[in-house]
Design an enzyme around this catalytic site. Structure first.
Site, PDB file in Angstrom:
ATOM      1  CG  ASP A  15      -2.185   0.807   1.042  1.00 35.16           C
ATOM      2  OD1 ASP A  15      -2.323   1.448  -0.005  1.00 35.16           O
ATOM      3  OD2 ASP A  15      -3.034   0.792   1.951  1.00 35.16           O
ATOM      4  CG  HIS A 206      -6.366  -1.240   5.338  1.00 29.43           C
ATOM      5  ND1 HIS A 206      -5.175  -1.822   4.954  1.00 29.43           N
ATOM      6  CD2 HIS A 206      -6.475  -0.102   4.618  1.00 29.43           C
ATOM      7  CE1 HIS A 206      -4.588  -1.072   4.032  1.00 29.43           C
ATOM      8  NE2 HIS A 206      -5.354  -0.023   3.803  1.00 29.43           N
ATOM      9  CG  HIS A 208      -5.703   4.848   4.543  1.00 26.78           C
ATOM     10  ND1 HIS A 208      -4.634   5.085   3.724  1.00 26.78           N
ATOM     11  CD2 HIS A 208      -6.105   3.583   4.260  1.00 26.78           C
ATOM     12  CE1 HIS A 208      -4.405   4.026   2.955  1.00 26.78           C
ATOM     13  NE2 HIS A 208      -5.292   3.091   3.259  1.00 26.78           N
ATOM     14  CB  CYS A 239      -5.764   4.579  -2.005  1.00 26.68           C
ATOM     15  SG  CYS A 239      -6.614   3.824  -3.406  1.00 26.68           S
ATOM     16  CG  ASN A 248      -1.933   2.073   5.299  1.00 26.17           C
ATOM     17  OD1 ASN A 248      -3.025   1.520   5.293  1.00 26.17           O
ATOM     18  ND2 ASN A 248      -1.171   2.164   4.212  1.00 26.17           N
TER      19      ASN A 248
END
Lengths: 295, 295
Positions: A15, A206, A208, A239, A248
């Site tokens: 990522d 998950h 951010h 992203c 993240n």
């Protein structure tokens, strides 16, 4: 009451690196993954099997995995977004494949030009392939806390999908706040709804840190019994397909906070911070994590 | 159960500007304070009365205050660290003075060369002066969550001091995590202990985001009934006398999170973000806040 320990998965090598605009040399990717494993990070998303024309940064997926001890104690997972990706993962000897589907209808259209249902059907086919190849699969739900607006992803749909996949033999279910729109209040609301629909499936968050609430959301989730989180060293990543979706939550910041609250992670925080500093030096830009300049 | 509303005090014009190494022109200070007031920030720590030789950045305290509507609905407070500072505050027409004492013996020695008890005696004298001049006083406890190490400030001492000042007529008691060492767990523990010792005194938390846990700490404190927080626009600031003590939690990030959780702040988040962007442009360096690049 917080859980006694938590399992962090560093998704920075996927990522994170995917978000970098300049090509990362394969040896640096391998060194980063190894540094994380040496620092005690128990699970690392090492790469992704995506079309090299679409994401050139991940074209070396096989080369990265070839240099890792896939049979060792650290779990090295890889993302696959279609059947071809699962085939490549199986061939590369991956033990755990990360699958990921859109749950927000607009995001599904914008990102992959599919309906949510088409993505679900594709994921079911990929899950069958994983079973056949003897690979475990984590299924990820994207933008669970919203895409264009906070909570514009229908919770009913998220719950229905969780129920549908609960008995599909997935290793875990990952719920992504891809846009960083979650708050501790909405984390609790949506986590509880999914837990009720899929009580036996291990949940992973998950998160951010787009709006700075990432660690606040971790703490709320811990209090709801969630003990698995995706993080990335230094807060690397984002992203490229979701505007404003920055990195993240940082692995070292998360591990340090958890350790300070008595939630064991087994992670050597200064070692991860050192890996982040090395990366910052080589990438030539700062990262949003806090601790790497302090420890 | 979170409180229905919270009161934020922007300490950026003091705790933030003090940290800047280049002199900030007085008109920019005034414009920043006014922009915050116009954005609905209900309380602003506008400056501090400290020795101009020690903190040249604050030498224009009187000039800043002279341009503010001290009788209007926005509370403009000013920090005073000694009796001379209280005298100057009274002369300048300040309604609310912020006092601040060390609670960690080592920090007291390192920072002001006094014992905690000497600082307490000085604060009592300053409080008497405030009463005499008809000014309200907020008393601040420094490094409540630790100085060199997490929680190395004796909680017994913090509690004893809270009890001692509980009936001294203070407007509020501010507990500072000057080094950003607090966690949601230690926030709850220490807040509860102080609440028990001084149940009728409004508590304020002054949190630094050194390790990224600032907003997580806000949420834990809200859940303990705390409804007042110090913040700074863009996360500006720090403490030049405490190594590694980076900025306060960002006003706009905090207000946006609180609003998203249904805790009203009355603050126009995009307006604060715009003030931060203007400041970033003029200061020539980025600030740690997240939202000012997004909204």
């Amino acid at each position: 009451m917080l859980p006694p320990s938590a399992l962090l998965c560093d998704v920075g090598p996927r990522d994170g690196f995917q978000f970098e605009t300049t090509p990362i040399p394969t040896p640096l990717k391998i060194a980063t993954v190894r540094a994380l494993a040496d620092a005690g990070v128990p699970r690392i998303q090492a790469t992704s099997f995506v079309h090299p024309g679409k994401v050139p940064q991940m074209a070396d997926a096989e080369a990265v995995l070839a240099e890792l001890d896939l049979a060792g104690p650290t779990v090295f997972s890889a993302l696959a977004l279609n059947r071809r990706g699962v085939e490549r993962a199986a061939k590369a000897g991956v033990r755990v494949v990360d699958l990921s589907i859109a749950t927000n209808p607009q995001h599904a259209r914008d990102n992959v030009g599919m309906t949510v249902e088409q993505g679900v059907a594709e994921a079911e086919a990929m899950l069958a392939m994983c079973r056949e190849a003897g690979m475990q699969a984590q299924l990820g739900f994207q933008t669970v806390w919203g895409y264009a607006e906070a909570e514009d992803t229908p919770l009913d749909l998220v719950v229905e999908l969780a129920r549908r996949f609960a008995d599909a033999g997935i290793e875990s279910l990952s719920l992504a706040d891809s846009t960083g729109r979650a708050t501790p209040v909405s984390i609790r609301r949506r986590v509880r709804a999914v837990q009720a629909a899929a009580p036996r499936v291990p949940l992973v968050l998950h998160l951010h840190d787009t709006r700075g609430a990432g660690l606040a959301n971790v703490v709320a989730a811990l209090d709801e019994g969630i003990a698995r989180f995706d993080t990335s060293l230094g807060g690397l990543g984002g992203c490229p397909f979701i505007p404003g979706a920055t990195g993240n939550i940082a692995t070292e910041d998360t591990a340090a906070l958890l350790d300070a609250m008595g939630v064991r992670t087994g992670i050597d925080v200064p070692a991860v911070a050192a890996a982040t500093r090395h990366l910052v030096h080589l990438l030539g830009h700062a990262l949003p994590g806090k601790l790497y300049t302090l420890v």
